[in-house]
Design an enzyme around this catalytic site. Structure first.
Site, PDB file in Angstrom:
ATOM      1  N   ASP A   1       0.856  -1.192   0.000  1.00 31.03           N
ATOM      2  CA  ASP A   1       0.000   0.000   0.000  1.00 31.03           C
ATOM      3  C   ASP A   1       0.887   1.236   0.000  1.00 31.03           C
ATOM      4  O   ASP A   1       1.915   1.262   0.685  1.00 31.03           O
ATOM      5  CB  ASP A   1      -0.928  -0.003   1.239  1.00 31.03           C
ATOM      6  CG  ASP A   1      -2.147   0.872   1.055  1.00 31.03           C
ATOM      7  OD1 ASP A   1      -1.973   2.073   0.807  1.00 31.03           O
ATOM      8  OD2 ASP A   1      -3.273   0.357   1.139  1.00 31.03           O
TER       9      ASP A   1
ATOM     10  N   ASN B   1      -4.167   6.984   0.616  1.00 31.35           N
ATOM     11  CA  ASN B   1      -5.533   7.256   1.108  1.00 31.35           C
ATOM     12  C   ASN B   1      -5.861   6.394   2.328  1.00 31.35           C
ATOM     13  O   ASN B   1      -7.002   5.980   2.522  1.00 31.35           O
ATOM     14  CB  ASN B   1      -6.553   6.987  -0.005  1.00 31.35           C
ATOM     15  CG  ASN B   1      -7.893   7.638   0.282  1.00 31.35           C
ATOM     16  OD1 ASN B   1      -7.953   8.753   0.804  1.00 31.35           O
ATOM     17  ND2 ASN B   1      -8.979   6.942  -0.025  1.00 31.35           N
TER      18      ASN B   1
ATOM     19  N   SER C   1     -16.427  -2.203  -9.759  1.00 31.64           N
ATOM     20  CA  SER C   1     -17.463  -1.389  -9.125  1.00 31.64           C
ATOM     21  C   SER C   1     -18.746  -1.371  -9.939  1.00 31.64           C
ATOM     22  O   SER C   1     -18.715  -1.372 -11.168  1.00 31.64           O
ATOM     23  CB  SER C   1     -16.934   0.042  -8.990  1.00 31.64           C
ATOM     24  OG  SER C   1     -17.976   0.912  -8.644  1.00 31.64           O
TER      25      SER C   1
ATOM     26  N   TYR D   1     -13.387   7.450 -13.410  1.00 30.99           N
ATOM     27  CA  TYR D   1     -13.158   6.363 -12.453  1.00 30.99           C
ATOM     28  C   TYR D   1     -13.779   5.059 -12.972  1.00 30.99           C
ATOM     29  O   TYR D   1     -13.128   4.020 -13.041  1.00 30.99           O
ATOM     30  CB  TYR D   1     -13.750   6.749 -11.084  1.00 30.99           C
ATOM     31  CG  TYR D   1     -13.900   5.599 -10.121  1.00 30.99           C
ATOM     32  CD1 TYR D   1     -12.790   4.909  -9.643  1.00 30.99           C
ATOM     33  CD2 TYR D   1     -15.171   5.187  -9.678  1.00 30.99           C
ATOM     34  CE1 TYR D   1     -12.937   3.849  -8.763  1.00 30.99           C
ATOM     35  CE2 TYR D   1     -15.315   4.137  -8.800  1.00 30.99           C
ATOM     36  CZ  TYR D   1     -14.203   3.467  -8.347  1.00 30.99           C
ATOM     37  OH  TYR D   1     -14.348   2.412  -7.479  1.00 30.99           O
TER      38      TYR D   1
ATOM     39  N   LYS E   1     -12.196   1.208 -14.457  1.00 27.67           N
ATOM     40  CA  LYS E   1     -12.578  -0.147 -14.019  1.00 27.67           C
ATOM     41  C   LYS E   1     -12.947  -1.001 -15.234  1.00 27.67           C
ATOM     42  O   LYS E   1     -12.611  -2.191 -15.303  1.00 27.67           O
ATOM     43  CB  LYS E   1     -13.757  -0.087 -13.042  1.00 27.67           C
ATOM     44  CG  LYS E   1     -13.444   0.578 -11.703  1.00 27.67           C
ATOM     45  CD  LYS E   1     -12.522  -0.263 -10.849  1.00 27.67           C
ATOM     46  CE  LYS E   1     -12.291   0.343  -9.474  1.00 27.67           C
ATOM     47  NZ  LYS E   1     -11.241  -0.313  -8.693  1.00 27.67           N
TER      48      LYS E   1
ATOM     49  N   TYR F   1     -18.395  -4.423  -6.764  1.00 30.07           N
ATOM     50  CA  TYR F   1     -19.001  -4.080  -5.477  1.00 30.07           C
ATOM     51  C   TYR F   1     -20.126  -3.072  -5.686  1.00 30.07           C
ATOM     52  O   TYR F   1     -19.987  -2.133  -6.459  1.00 30.07           O
ATOM     53  CB  TYR F   1     -18.011  -3.404  -4.534  1.00 30.07           C
ATOM     54  CG  TYR F   1     -16.681  -4.060  -4.286  1.00 30.07           C
ATOM     55  CD1 TYR F   1     -16.481  -5.421  -4.452  1.00 30.07           C
ATOM     56  CD2 TYR F   1     -15.605  -3.289  -3.840  1.00 30.07           C
ATOM     57  CE1 TYR F   1     -15.240  -5.986  -4.189  1.00 30.07           C
ATOM     58  CE2 TYR F   1     -14.373  -3.854  -3.572  1.00 30.07           C
ATOM     59  CZ  TYR F   1     -14.193  -5.209  -3.764  1.00 30.07           C
ATOM     60  OH  TYR F   1     -12.962  -5.754  -3.500  1.00 30.07           O
ATOM     61  N   PHE F   2     -21.155  -3.194  -4.863  1.00 29.18           N
ATOM     62  CA  PHE F   2     -22.187  -2.165  -4.813  1.00 29.18           C
ATOM     63  C   PHE F   2     -21.785  -1.166  -3.704  1.00 29.18           C
ATOM     64  O   PHE F   2     -20.747  -0.548  -3.828  1.00 29.18           O
ATOM     65  CB  PHE F   2     -23.583  -2.809  -4.717  1.00 29.18           C
ATOM     66  CG  PHE F   2     -24.029  -3.250  -6.105  1.00 29.18           C
ATOM     67  CD1 PHE F   2     -23.375  -4.293  -6.773  1.00 29.18           C
ATOM     68  CD2 PHE F   2     -25.012  -2.574  -6.797  1.00 29.18           C
ATOM     69  CE1 PHE F   2     -23.715  -4.648  -8.078  1.00 29.18           C
ATOM     70  CE2 PHE F   2     -25.368  -2.919  -8.100  1.00 29.18           C
ATOM     71  CZ  PHE F   2     -24.712  -3.952  -8.739  1.00 29.18           C
ATOM     72  N   ASN F   3     -22.497  -1.037  -2.613  1.00 30.93           N
ATOM     73  CA  ASN F   3     -22.119   0.005  -1.639  1.00 30.93           C
ATOM     74  C   ASN F   3     -21.619  -0.626  -0.333  1.00 30.93           C
ATOM     75  O   ASN F   3     -22.422  -0.874   0.572  1.00 30.93           O
ATOM     76  CB  ASN F   3     -23.305   0.923  -1.355  1.00 30.93           C
ATOM     77  CG  ASN F   3     -23.735   1.704  -2.588  1.00 30.93           C
ATOM     78  OD1 ASN F   3     -23.993   1.110  -3.637  1.00 30.93           O
ATOM     79  ND2 ASN F   3     -23.814   3.006  -2.500  1.00 30.93           N
TER      80      ASN F   3
ATOM     81  N   ASN G   1     -17.936  11.761   0.828  1.00 30.84           N
ATOM     82  CA  ASN G   1     -18.788  11.843  -0.366  1.00 30.84           C
ATOM     83  C   ASN G   1     -19.973  10.906  -0.240  1.00 30.84           C
ATOM     84  O   ASN G   1     -20.988  11.102  -0.882  1.00 30.84           O
ATOM     85  CB  ASN G   1     -18.007  11.378  -1.611  1.00 30.84           C
ATOM     86  CG  ASN G   1     -16.959  12.382  -2.018  1.00 30.84           C
ATOM     87  OD1 ASN G   1     -17.241  13.575  -2.051  1.00 30.84           O
ATOM     88  ND2 ASN G   1     -15.757  11.900  -2.311  1.00 30.84           N
TER      89      ASN G   1
ATOM     90  N   ARG H   1     -28.085  15.151  -6.851  1.00 35.31           N
ATOM     91  CA  ARG H   1     -26.647  15.237  -7.139  1.00 35.31           C
ATOM     92  C   ARG H   1     -26.415  14.783  -8.586  1.00 35.31           C
ATOM     93  O   ARG H   1     -27.016  13.790  -9.023  1.00 35.31           O
ATOM     94  CB  ARG H   1     -25.920  14.327  -6.141  1.00 35.31           C
ATOM     95  CG  ARG H   1     -24.432  14.378  -6.168  1.00 35.31           C
ATOM     96  CD  ARG H   1     -23.824  13.561  -5.026  1.00 35.31           C
ATOM     97  NE  ARG H   1     -24.095  12.127  -5.126  1.00 35.31           N
ATOM     98  CZ  ARG H   1     -23.574  11.212  -4.318  1.00 35.31           C
ATOM     99  NH1 ARG H   1     -22.782  11.572  -3.329  1.00 35.31           N
ATOM    100  NH2 ARG H   1     -23.862   9.939  -4.470  1.00 35.31           N
TER     101      ARG H   1
ATOM    102  N   GLY I   1     -25.132  12.907 -11.695  1.00 35.24           N
ATOM    103  CA  GLY I   1     -24.623  11.549 -11.882  1.00 35.24           C
ATOM    104  C   GLY I   1     -25.324  10.504 -11.035  1.00 35.24           C
ATOM    105  O   GLY I   1     -24.956   9.324 -11.079  1.00 35.24           O
TER     106      GLY I   1
END
Ligand code: NAD
Ligand code: UFG
Length: 348
Positions: A31, A35, A134, A158, A162, A187-189, A208, A303, A305
Site C-alpha cells: 500500500d 488514502n 465497481s 473512475y 474499471k 461491489y455495490f455500496n 462523499n 446530485r 450523476g
C-alpha cells in the site's frame, strides 16, 4: 497459502486482511498509504494479538506502478520458498469527483498500475487474481436488479478505468486460457465496520458517501446530512442503493479465492451486493432506531450523476461462489456506529 493484498490498508482492504489472517493465510500488504493510515494495520495486529492468534503479516509501503518493487516482492517471496500464489488487487483511486478533475492520474494509477501488476504476475507465473471492480460501471441505469450481463456504460473516468481493467483481464485470459484465473468482483455500496470497532471507514475530508456522512453527523463532526433529492421515483422520493456489510463483502473475497483454487483456469465477473435496495430515508431511520442517535437532515437538489435506484442481482455470486450476505441493515448500523464511537476522528 501466501497472498499479496494491494491496497490492504484501505477501508475494504483492512477488513479483508483481517479475515484472511484469521483464516490462516500469509498476507503481504502493498500500500502506498496515499488514502489510508498505517494505524489500520496496527489495529489489525492488536486485534489478532488480543485473540492470541498466530499470524503472518508483512506490510510494504510502495506503489503498484513501481515495477522494480513488484519484481522484488515476487522474487523475494519465491526465494523464501513461500511464493505468492494469488493476488487480491484493491489498490487504486476511487473518488468519482476527483477522477473528473484528474482523469490522467486515475488512468495512470488504476490502469497502468494494474497493467504493471499483471505483467509482474505473468513473469512470475502467478496467475490468480481477485479484483475490486465497481457497480459504477453500469452507469445511469434504472433497470434493477442489475445482473452482470447488464450493459456497461460508465459515466465518469473512475468507472471507465474499471472497465478498461476488466477488458485487460479478458485479453490476458484469452492469451493464456490454460493458466489465468481471474475473478472481477463488482461491489455495490460497502458500508459498516468490523464488529470489534477497531477498523472501519475513515474518509479524508468531507465524506462523499452517505453512510460515513451519517456516522459523522451522529458523532457531532457534521451538523446535518444533505439528502440529495426527495423527488426520485422511489418508495419515498430519496435514492435507493444496495448497502452491503463490509464483513459480508470481505467473506465474498475468501469464497472467490477458494473458487479460483478449485479451477484450472477461469475468467468470471461477479456482483457483490446485498441484493436489496434501501432509500436514504430508510437508512436514516434504521440508523436512528438502531443507535438511538438523531440524524438531522436538509433536502437538497439531486446530485449530478445519481440514479433513482441501483441494486444487485446476486444470484451469480450464490451460484459460483456459494456466497450469500448474512448481515442485516441493523447490523451495518450497529457496527458502523461502534467504529465511529470508538474512533470519533477515525485513525487520526
Ligand atoms: P481506499 O482508498 O480506502 O483503499 C484503497 C487503498 O489503495 C488505499 O489504502 C490507498 O492508500 C491504496 N493505494 C492507492 N493508490 C495506490 C498505489 N498507486 N499503490 C499502492 N497503493 C495505492 O478505498 P476502498 O474503499 O477500500 O476501495 C478499495 C477498492 O475497491 C478500490 O479499488 C475501489 O475502487 C474499489 N471499490 C470501492 C467501493 C467503495 O464504495 N468503497 C465501491 C466499489 C469499488
Ligand atoms: N446521498 C445523500 N447525501 C450524501 C451522500 C449521498 O443523500 O451526503 C445519497 C445519494 O444521492 C445516493 C445515496 O445517498 O442516493 C448513496 O450515495 P453514495 O454516495 O453513498 O453511493 P453511490 O451509490 O452514489 O456511489 C457509491 C460509490 C461509487 C460506486 C457506487 C457503486 O461512491 O464509487 O457506490 O458501487 F461506484
Amino acid at each position: 497459502m501466501r497472498v499479496l493484498l494491494t491496497g490492504g490498508s484501505g477501508f475494504i482492504g483492512s477488513h479483508i486482511a483481517l479475515l484472511l489472517l484469521e483464516k490462516g493465510y500469509d498476507v503481504l500488504i502493498l500500500d502506498s498509504f496515499v488514502n489510508s493510515s498505517s494505524k489500520a494495520i496496527n489495529a489489525i495486529k492488536a486485534y489478532l494479538e488480543n485473540k492470541n492468534l498466530n499470524y503472518d503479516l508483512q506490510t510494504i509501503s510502495g506503489d503498484i506502478r513501481d515495477k522494480k518493487l513488484l519484481d522484488k516482492i515476487f522474487i523475494d517471496a519465491a526465494k523464501k520458498s513461500n511464493p505468492i500464489q494469488a493476488v487480491l488487487h484493491l489498490a487504486g483511486l476511487k473518488s468519482v469527483s476527483d477522477s473528473l478533475v484528474n482523469p490522467l492520474h486515475y488512468w495512470d494509477v488504476n490502469v497502468c498500475g494494474t497493467q504493471n501488476l499483471l505483467a509482474t504476475m505473468n513473469e512470475n507465473e502467478c496467475y490468480s487474481i481477485v479484483f475490486s471492480s465497481s457497480a459504477t460501471i453500469y452507469g445511469l441505469t434504472d433497470s434493477v436488479p442489475i445482473s452482470e450481463d447488464h450493459k456497461i456504460s460508465p459515466i465518469n473516468p473512475y468507472g471507465k478505468t474499471k472497465v478498461a481493467i476488466e477488458n485487460m483481464f479478458y485479453d490476458l485470459y484469452r492469451s493464456n486460457m490454460k493458466s489465468w484465473k481471474i475473478c472481477s468482483l463488482r461491489y455495490f455500496n460497502p458500508v459498516g465496520a468490523h464488529p470489534s470497532g477497531l477498523i472501519g471507514e475513515d474518509p479524508i475530508g468531507i465524506p462523499n458517501n452517505l453512510f460515513p456522512y451519517i456516522t459523522q453527523v451522529a458523532i457531532g463532526r457534521r451538523k446535518f446530512l444533505n439528502v440529495f433529492g426527495d423527488d426520485w421515483d422511489t418508495i419515498d422520493g430519496s435514492g435507493v442503493r444496495d448497502y452491503i456489510h463490509i464483513m459480508d463483502l470481505s467473506e465474498g473475497h475468501i469464497n472467490a479465492i477458494d473458487y479460483l483454487c478449485s479451477k484450472k483456469s477461469c475468467f468470471e465477473i461477479i456482483n457483490l451486493g446485498s441484493g436489496k435496495g434501501y432509500s436514504v430515508f430508510q437508512i436514516i431511520s434504521q440508523f436512528e432506531q438502531s443507535t438511538g442517535s438523531q440524524i438531522p437532515f436538509s433536502i437538497q437538489c439531486r446530485r449530478d450523476g445519481d440514479v433513482a435506484r441501483c441494486y444487485a442481482d446476486i444470484s451469480k455470486a450464490k451460484k459460483f461462489l456459494g456466497w450469500t450476505p448474512k448481515r442485516s441493515l441493523e447490523q451495518i448500523c450497529l457496527d458502523g456506529w461502534k467504529w465511529q464511537r470508538k474512533n470519533p476522528n477515525g485513525y487520526s
